[in-house]
Write an enzyme that holds these catalytic residues in place. Structure first.
Site, PDB file in Angstrom:
ATOM      1  N   HIS A 219       0.423  -1.104   0.048  1.00  0.00           N
ATOM      2  CA  HIS A 219       0.012   0.292   0.441  1.00  0.00           C
ATOM      3  C   HIS A 219       0.416   1.290   0.048  1.00  0.00           C
ATOM      4  CE1 HIS A 219      -3.136   2.772   1.220  1.00  0.00           C
ATOM      5  NE2 HIS A 219      -3.798   1.280   0.875  1.00  0.00           N
TER       6      HIS A 219
ATOM      7  N   ASP B  63      -7.971  -5.710  -0.082  1.00  0.00           N
ATOM      8  CA  ASP B  63      -8.137  -5.808  -1.525  1.00  0.00           C
ATOM      9  C   ASP B  63      -7.729  -8.019  -1.115  1.00  0.00           C
ATOM     10  OD1 ASP B  63      -7.510  -3.284  -3.183  1.00  0.00           O
ATOM     11  OD2 ASP B  63      -9.397  -4.838  -2.790  1.00  0.00           O
TER      12      ASP B  63
HETATM   13  C1  SDX Z   1      -6.219  -0.050  -2.658  1.00  0.00           C
HETATM   14  O1  SDX Z   1      -4.300   4.387  -2.092  1.00  0.00           O
HETATM   15  C2  SDX Z   1      -5.315   3.812  -1.189  1.00  0.00           C
HETATM   16  O2  SDX Z   1      -6.005   3.990  -0.162  1.00  0.00           O
HETATM   17  C3  SDX Z   1      -6.418   2.678  -2.462  1.00  0.00           C
HETATM   18  C4  SDX Z   1      -6.807   1.909  -0.835  1.00  0.00           C
HETATM   19  C5  SDX Z   1      -8.197   2.515  -0.963  1.00  0.00           C
HETATM   20  O3  SDX Z   1      -8.773   2.051  -0.481  1.00  0.00           O
HETATM   21  O4  SDX Z   1      -8.652   3.514  -1.796  1.00  0.00           O
HETATM   22  O5  SDX Z   1      -6.392   0.940   0.068  1.00  0.00           O
HETATM   23  C6  SDX Z   1      -7.029   0.588  -1.817  1.00  0.00           C
HETATM   24  O6  SDX Z   1      -6.034   0.058  -4.055  1.00  0.00           O
HETATM   25  C7  SDX Z   1      -5.251  -0.958  -2.197  1.00  0.00           C
HETATM   26  C8  SDX Z   1      -4.291  -1.244  -3.352  1.00  0.00           C
HETATM   27  C9  SDX Z   1      -4.599  -3.038  -3.768  1.00  0.00           C
HETATM   28  N1  SDX Z   1      -3.787  -2.953  -4.563  1.00  0.00           N
HETATM   29  C10 SDX Z   1      -3.395  -4.189  -5.006  1.00  0.00           C
HETATM   30  O7  SDX Z   1      -3.017  -4.650  -4.189  1.00  0.00           O
HETATM   31  C11 SDX Z   1      -2.018  -4.519  -5.668  1.00  0.00           C
HETATM   32  C12 SDX Z   1      -0.550  -5.467  -5.600  1.00  0.00           C
HETATM   33  N2  SDX Z   1      -0.048  -3.721  -5.031  1.00  0.00           N
HETATM   34  C13 SDX Z   1       0.615  -3.017  -5.362  1.00  0.00           C
HETATM   35  O8  SDX Z   1       0.475  -2.648  -6.807  1.00  0.00           O
HETATM   36  C14 SDX Z   1       1.225  -2.041  -4.501  1.00  0.00           C
HETATM   37  O9  SDX Z   1       1.536  -2.461  -3.122  1.00  0.00           O
HETATM   38  C15 SDX Z   1       0.741  -0.671  -4.653  1.00  0.00           C
HETATM   39  C16 SDX Z   1       0.225  -0.030  -6.031  1.00  0.00           C
HETATM   40  C17 SDX Z   1      -0.845  -0.975  -4.035  1.00  0.00           C
HETATM   41  C18 SDX Z   1       1.635   0.771  -3.786  1.00  0.00           C
HETATM   42  O10 SDX Z   1       2.603   0.784  -4.886  1.00  0.00           O
HETATM   43  P1  SDX Z   1       3.696   1.783  -4.157  1.00  0.00           P
HETATM   44  O11 SDX Z   1       3.130   2.602  -3.204  1.00  0.00           O
HETATM   45  O12 SDX Z   1       4.042   2.729  -5.531  1.00  0.00           O
HETATM   46  O13 SDX Z   1       4.506   1.298  -3.651  1.00  0.00           O
HETATM   47  P2  SDX Z   1       6.242   0.595  -5.216  1.00  0.00           P
HETATM   48  O14 SDX Z   1       5.312  -0.074  -6.134  1.00  0.00           O
HETATM   49  O15 SDX Z   1       7.031   1.629  -4.781  1.00  0.00           O
HETATM   50  O16 SDX Z   1       6.481  -0.386  -3.841  1.00  0.00           O
HETATM   51  C19 SDX Z   1       7.786  -0.869  -3.166  1.00  0.00           C
HETATM   52  C20 SDX Z   1       8.877  -1.584  -4.051  1.00  0.00           C
HETATM   53  C21 SDX Z   1       8.799  -2.037  -4.887  1.00  0.00           C
HETATM   54  O17 SDX Z   1       9.783  -3.040  -5.383  1.00  0.00           O
HETATM   55  P3  SDX Z   1      11.552  -2.302  -5.128  1.00  0.00           P
HETATM   56  O18 SDX Z   1      11.860  -1.013  -6.407  1.00  0.00           O
HETATM   57  O19 SDX Z   1      11.937  -1.944  -4.178  1.00  0.00           O
HETATM   58  O20 SDX Z   1      12.207  -3.344  -5.424  1.00  0.00           O
HETATM   59  O21 SDX Z   1       7.768  -2.885  -3.486  1.00  0.00           O
HETATM   60  C22 SDX Z   1       7.529  -3.787  -4.131  1.00  0.00           C
HETATM   61  C23 SDX Z   1       7.863  -3.442  -5.432  1.00  0.00           C
HETATM   62  O22 SDX Z   1       7.952  -3.923  -6.403  1.00  0.00           O
HETATM   63  N3  SDX Z   1       5.526  -3.935  -3.952  1.00  0.00           N
HETATM   64  C24 SDX Z   1       5.529  -5.624  -4.327  1.00  0.00           C
HETATM   65  C25 SDX Z   1       3.819  -5.415  -4.537  1.00  0.00           C
HETATM   66  N4  SDX Z   1       4.017  -4.104  -3.821  1.00  0.00           N
HETATM   67  C26 SDX Z   1       4.907  -3.460  -3.963  1.00  0.00           C
HETATM   68  N5  SDX Z   1       6.044  -6.379  -4.544  1.00  0.00           N
HETATM   69  C27 SDX Z   1       5.653  -7.593  -5.393  1.00  0.00           C
HETATM   70  N6  SDX Z   1       3.482  -7.584  -4.341  1.00  0.00           N
HETATM   71  C28 SDX Z   1       3.106  -6.244  -4.290  1.00  0.00           C
HETATM   72  N7  SDX Z   1       1.640  -6.731  -4.145  1.00  0.00           N
END
Ligand code: SDX
Length: 434
Positions: free
Chosen positions: A311, A369
């Site tokens: 998140h 989720d």
């Molecule tokens: C919702 O914003 C809100 O409030 C949203 C929400 C709401 O109520 O409105 O809470 C609802 O959208 C919840 C989130 C649902 N999405 C998912 O579950 C999809 C999987 N999650 C990722 O896509 C991600 O965690 C995000 C999009 C939710 C957040 O992404 P960020 O903040 O941009 O974080 P990032 O992508 O920069 O990740 C940081 C690191 C990265 O690795 P490095 O580059 O540091 O090596 O963490 C990794 C990412 O690759 N990472 C994940 C991951 N999420 C982040 N690796 C594996 N699986 C994941 N789910």
């Protein structure tokens, strides 16, 4: 917000004159630096793709502390509202008005919403234009946007009464439209809302009744759905809420703004994650495959993410995920599905991930989720409709934030700038000379 005594001073190593900017304190949470004069004073923009460090507005609706894993709706902890704070319509009243309703206010609000649950009969023709296998979110984007063509009597966004009427209409009609999208997809006739049922029971009735058999209300399942709606109702300035605010800043009507929010929520990185998380669990299939799946997630080239984890704000356990897991357990118990293999798989996957350095170091925890798909599936809601349920719940948050923005004297049309990295000015060369 209060203008604090401290100021931020921006100085430049190239000798440009430094700039002082005021710092504002909110009631709780991080202070903000007011950079509105930055471009005029320096000719420079700030650069913040994804708005990681940007407050786009001031708001008094929802507060999140990502480090503590805390979520407050108008100051009330989500744990209290979801467990003993009354039903979803009480939360709607709170988000819209800033205070929980007393008994008389609640009765009037429920009665008003109930009397707006029907949609214009002509709406049916919009549904008939879609393929039966259209994704429900495509149907909702289209039909919610189309609602504005039926309500010319409440589209003046500068009229507080029009804003109130539009908010009620959207909250009241979303369950009807979501249920109609479901009925259309399975070839069953649309079911009209009933005024003698609660908001969530009415939705289950419209989803699962048929002309041949009435839906028998199961209060445990209805309460579970109500809790799911409360948990999804609002969440500060997330992507879809920011979309609604940006659309609203141009003066677009509220139905168009909510349709824009639905479109944004559809993405798998946002509201579409609940559908993706369930598909992920079904694809993993068994606890034996978890280790291989986790290795794929760690392999950046695989493009595989642990859906329902991570998140932008929560760097601790999403408080909604905990409540969703409890709701999941209650529903499965009620249905005699406590040995549901997907629920067991999800809990095993969570346990392994929370002990794995890759996820711990990145502060990746289950979000709202991760479990919501399992409990919705147990309620009989098809996977493709999960994000539609999220949109149904989030409509009150979107419209509350939209109303707050429209009545904020500070609000202006949103118009971000850019760091241009393309071709500088050049002349066109005739085609025979290229
Ligand atoms: C919702 O914003 C809100 O409030 C949203 C929400 C709401 O109520 O409105 O809470 C609802 O959208 C919840 C989130 C649902 N999405 C998912 O579950 C999809 C999987 N999650 C990722 O896509 C991600 O965690 C995000 C999009 C939710 C957040 O992404 P960020 O903040 O941009 O974080 P990032 O992508 O920069 O990740 C940081 C690191 C990265 O690795 P490095 O580059 O540091 O090596 O963490 C990794 C990412 O690759 N990472 C994940 C991951 N999420 C982040 N690796 C594996 N699986 C994941 N789910």
């Amino acid at each position: 917000m209060t203008n604090s005594e401290t100021k931020a001073t921006l100085s430049f190593s190239d000798g440009s004159p430094s700039l002082e900017m005021p710092i504002y304190k909110g009631s709780i949470g991080p202070d903000v630096i007011d950079i509105r004069k930055l471009y005029g004073a320096t000719g420079k923009f700030t650069y913040d793709p994804g708005f990681m460090s940007t407050a786009a507005c001031n708001s008094s609706i929802t507060y999140i502390d990502g480090d503590k894993g805390e979520l407050l709706y108008r100051g009330y902890p989500i744990e209290q509202l979801a467990v003993n704070g009354g039903d979803f319509l009480e939360t709607c009243y709170l988000l819209l008005n800033g205070e929980l309703p007393n008994a008389a206010q609640k009765e009037e609000f429920v009665s008003t919403v109930t009397k707006h649950t029907m949609v214009h009969e002509q709406m049916q023709f919009f549904f008939r234009g879609f393929r039966r296998d259209a994704h429900p979110m495509s149907v909702l984007v289209g039909t919610v946007g189309a609602l504005s063509s039926f309500y010319h009597d409440s589209l003046d966004i500068n009229d507080p009464h029009h804003r109130e009427v539009s908010a009620i209409r959207l909250i009241a009609k979303m369950p009807t439209l979501v249920a109609m999208a479901y009925k259309y997809s399975i070839g069953q006739p649309f079911v009209y809302p009933r005024n003698d049922l609660s908001y969530s029971a009415n939705f289950m009735h419209m989803m699962f009744s048929t002309p041949c058999e009435e839906y028998k209300v199961n209060e445990v399942l209805v309460r579970a759905l109500d809790r799911i709606l409360i948990l999804h109702a609002d969440h500060e300035q997330n992507a879809s809420t920011s979309t609604v605010r940006l659309a609203g800043s141009s003066g677009a009507n509220p139905f168009a703004c909510i349709a824009a929010g639905i479109a944004c929520l559809w993405g798998p990185a946002h509201g579409g994650a609940n559908e993706a998380a369930l598909s992920m669990l079904e694809e993993i299939g068994s606890v034996d495959n978890i280790t291989h799946f986790i290795s794929q997630v760690k392999d950046k080239n695989s493009g595989v993410k642990l859906m329902g984890f991570g998140h932008r704000v929560y760097k601790n356990y999403d408080p909604r995920a905990k409540l969703m897991r409890e709701t999941c357990y209650e529903v499965l118990q009620e249905l005699g599905l406590q040995d549901d293999p997907l629920f067991k798989l999800a809990m095993a996957l969570e346990k392994i991930a929370l002990e794995d350095e890759y996820f711990v170091s990145r502060k990746l925890y289950p979000n709202v989720d991760f479990y919501s798909g399992i409990v919705q599936r147990a309620l009989g809601i098809p996977t493709a409709l999960f994000t539609g349920i999220f949109a149904l719940a989030r409509t009150v948050g979107w419209i509350a934030q939209w109303k707050e923005m429209i009545s904020d004297p500070e609000q202006k049309i949103g118009r971000p700038r850019q760091l241009f990295v393309g071709a500088a000015k050049r002349d066109v060369v005739a085609i025979d000379k290229r």
